[in-house]
Design an enzyme around this catalytic site. Structure first.
Site, PDB file in Angstrom:
ATOM      1  CE  LYS A  72      -4.284  -1.871   1.879  1.00 39.23           C
ATOM      2  NZ  LYS A  72      -5.371  -1.655   2.831  1.00 39.23           N
ATOM      3  CG  ASN A  93      -7.785   0.918  -1.138  1.00 35.89           C
ATOM      4  OD1 ASN A  93      -7.826   2.052  -1.597  1.00 35.89           O
ATOM      5  ND2 ASN A  93      -8.862   0.241  -0.823  1.00 35.89           N
ATOM      6  CG  ASP A 108      -8.545   0.524   2.933  1.00 34.46           C
ATOM      7  OD1 ASP A 108      -9.214  -0.301   2.291  1.00 34.46           O
ATOM      8  OD2 ASP A 108      -7.304   0.463   3.036  1.00 34.46           O
ATOM      9  CB  ALA A 135      -0.716   4.163  16.492  1.00 35.99           C
TER      10      ALA A 135
HETATM   11  P1  ATR Z   1      -1.173  -1.998  10.271  1.00 31.84           P
HETATM   12  O1  ATR Z   1      -0.339  -1.059   9.462  1.00 31.84           O
HETATM   13  O2  ATR Z   1      -1.667  -3.188   9.527  1.00 31.84           O
HETATM   14  O3  ATR Z   1      -2.277  -1.300  11.016  1.00 31.84           O
HETATM   15  P2  ATR Z   1       0.967  -2.171  12.239  1.00 31.84           P
HETATM   16  O4  ATR Z   1       1.600  -0.926  11.747  1.00 31.84           O
HETATM   17  O5  ATR Z   1       1.817  -3.381  12.440  1.00 31.84           O
HETATM   18  O6  ATR Z   1      -0.208  -2.682  11.333  1.00 31.84           O
HETATM   19  O7  ATR Z   1       0.183  -1.825  13.579  1.00 31.84           O
HETATM   20  C1  ATR Z   1      -0.351  -2.809  14.392  1.00 31.84           C
HETATM   21  C2  ATR Z   1      -1.041  -2.131  15.550  1.00 31.84           C
HETATM   22  O8  ATR Z   1      -1.504  -3.137  16.457  1.00 31.84           O
HETATM   23  C3  ATR Z   1      -0.126  -1.234  16.363  1.00 31.84           C
HETATM   24  O9  ATR Z   1      -0.880  -0.129  16.804  1.00 31.84           O
HETATM   25  C4  ATR Z   1       0.295  -2.141  17.514  1.00 31.84           C
HETATM   26  O10 ATR Z   1       0.673  -1.445  18.669  1.00 31.84           O
HETATM   27  P3  ATR Z   1       2.191  -0.862  18.824  1.00 31.84           P
HETATM   28  O11 ATR Z   1       2.234   0.407  18.035  1.00 31.84           O
HETATM   29  O12 ATR Z   1       2.350  -0.668  20.284  1.00 31.84           O
HETATM   30  O13 ATR Z   1       3.088  -1.937  18.241  1.00 31.84           O
HETATM   31  C5  ATR Z   1      -0.992  -2.870  17.753  1.00 31.84           C
HETATM   32  N1  ATR Z   1      -0.810  -4.145  18.461  1.00 31.84           N
HETATM   33  C6  ATR Z   1      -0.259  -5.280  17.978  1.00 31.84           C
HETATM   34  N2  ATR Z   1      -0.292  -6.259  18.907  1.00 31.84           N
HETATM   35  C7  ATR Z   1      -0.904  -5.737  20.024  1.00 31.84           C
HETATM   36  C8  ATR Z   1      -1.257  -6.248  21.328  1.00 31.84           C
HETATM   37  N3  ATR Z   1      -1.000  -7.508  21.655  1.00 31.84           N
HETATM   38  N4  ATR Z   1      -1.886  -5.412  22.180  1.00 31.84           N
HETATM   39  C9  ATR Z   1      -2.176  -4.144  21.833  1.00 31.84           C
HETATM   40  N5  ATR Z   1      -1.869  -3.598  20.624  1.00 31.84           N
HETATM   41  C10 ATR Z   1      -1.240  -4.388  19.733  1.00 31.84           C
END
Ligand code: ATR
Length: 285
Positions: A72, A93, A108, A135
């Site tokens: 993306k 996307n 999206d 985030a």
């Molecule tokens: P995407 O771009 O697909 O949204 P990403 O950038 O990997 O994916 O973001 C994943 C999100 O899930 C993040 O906000 C992550 O929190 P961190 O910024 O602290 O890494 C959150 N996340 C993943 N596993 C988690 C968990 N077990 N509990 C709470 N938040 C989680």
């Protein structure tokens, strides 16, 4: 699908992996129902193939492509023209090829709002604070969509507080750490899970949903399973829920219009087809 001819308009979805994408199911059902001479294919790009694919296809009769993980951001970078909502999401996307130029968009956010409109009748994004959990890229798109829809207050809750702070500094809203989730949920009209928590192990993210008002709508962007542990937790509390499949269909509709020049027909139940396709897959795929 009608027979493919020399005039058939071709579009598709590019990702890696892509074999289990539901997008071909949706688009080809719409094409057949509308009687459009078109086809929608899934393309897996490997070894730097994504950029070369866009470079090559943009000067062909290929209509364009949807783009999914992990391309993306690459999609946005490959564009000659970028829709403001794709720029804000920092991801595209949807790429449309026209006269050798690449137009990038992000549908999206439209899909997210369409999902609320469909499954949470009467929901009004302007009516109060909305909470976005996470985030990453998905969360960023959700924050932008709610702000664009006139939401007065978007609260971003994230495990890594600094990422939430960075997101709201750029797009707007208020940042919260996980320990302050309960405060963020006070008075919320919606909570959207855009974290990847539980994706691998299928455990519900540990968020204090009981702190939300009874009228709060709870949504999960994940659609496998359709009722995620997070949504099951919300339903057990009596909250209305919105699922990720409605968002997937909601982002596909404007893409279809961009490729084939008309909105998808309403008289075909693509949700049922998608659910059937989902149920045919082995667990975990
Ligand atoms: P995407 O771009 O697909 O949204 P990403 O950038 O990997 O994916 O973001 C994943 C999100 O899930 C993040 O906000 C992550 O929190 P961190 O910024 O602290 O890494 C959150 N996340 C993943 N596993 C988690 C968990 N077990 N509990 C709470 N938040 C989680």
């Amino acid at each position: 699908m009608t027979a493919i001819t020399g005039k058939t308009r071709v579009a598709g979805v590019v990702g890696h992996p892509i074999a289990h994408s539901l997008s071909p199911v949706l688009h080809n059902a719409w094409l057949a129902a509308a009687g459009i001479d078109g086809v929608y294919v899934a393309l897996e790009a490997r070894d730097g193939g994504f950029r070369r694919l866009v470079e090559g296809l943009k000067t062909t009769s290929f209509a364009g492509c949807n783009v999914t993980l992990p391309f993306k951001e690459d999609a946005l970078a490959s564009a000659d023209e970028v829709h403001p909502r794709a720029a804000r999401a920092k991801a595209a996307n949807l790429l449309v090829f026209q006269d050798g130029r690449v137009h990038a968009d992000n549908t999206d956010g439209l899909g997210l709002l369409a999902a609320f409109a469909e499954q949470a009748t009467g929901f009004d994004a302007k009516a109060g604070p909305v909470v976005v959990l996470g985030a990453g890229g998905g969360a960023r798109g959700a924050v932008a969509a709610f702000l664009d829809a006139g939401c007065p207050h978007v609260r971003v809750v994230n495990r890594t507080f600094g990422r939430a702070e960075a997101l709201v500094a750029e797009l707007g809203g208020e940042a919260f750490g996980l320990t302050d989730a309960e405060a963020a949920f006070q008075g919320a009209i919606a909570v959207v899970n855009a974290t990847s928590a539980g994706l691998a192990d299928n455990h519900a993210p540990d968020f204090p949903l009981a702190a939300t008002p009874e009228t709060c709508v709870v949504m999960d962007m994940v659609y496998k399973p359709l009722v995620t542990p997070f949504l099951a937790q919300a339903q057990a509390l009596g909250r209305r829920t919105v699922d990720g499949l409605a968002m997937l269909i909601g982002q596909a509709a404007p893409s279809f219009e961009a490729f084939y020049g008309q909105p998808p027909p309403k008289d075909v139940d693509v949700r049922a087809l998608a659910l059937k396709a989902l149920s045919l897959k082995a667990p975990g795929q």
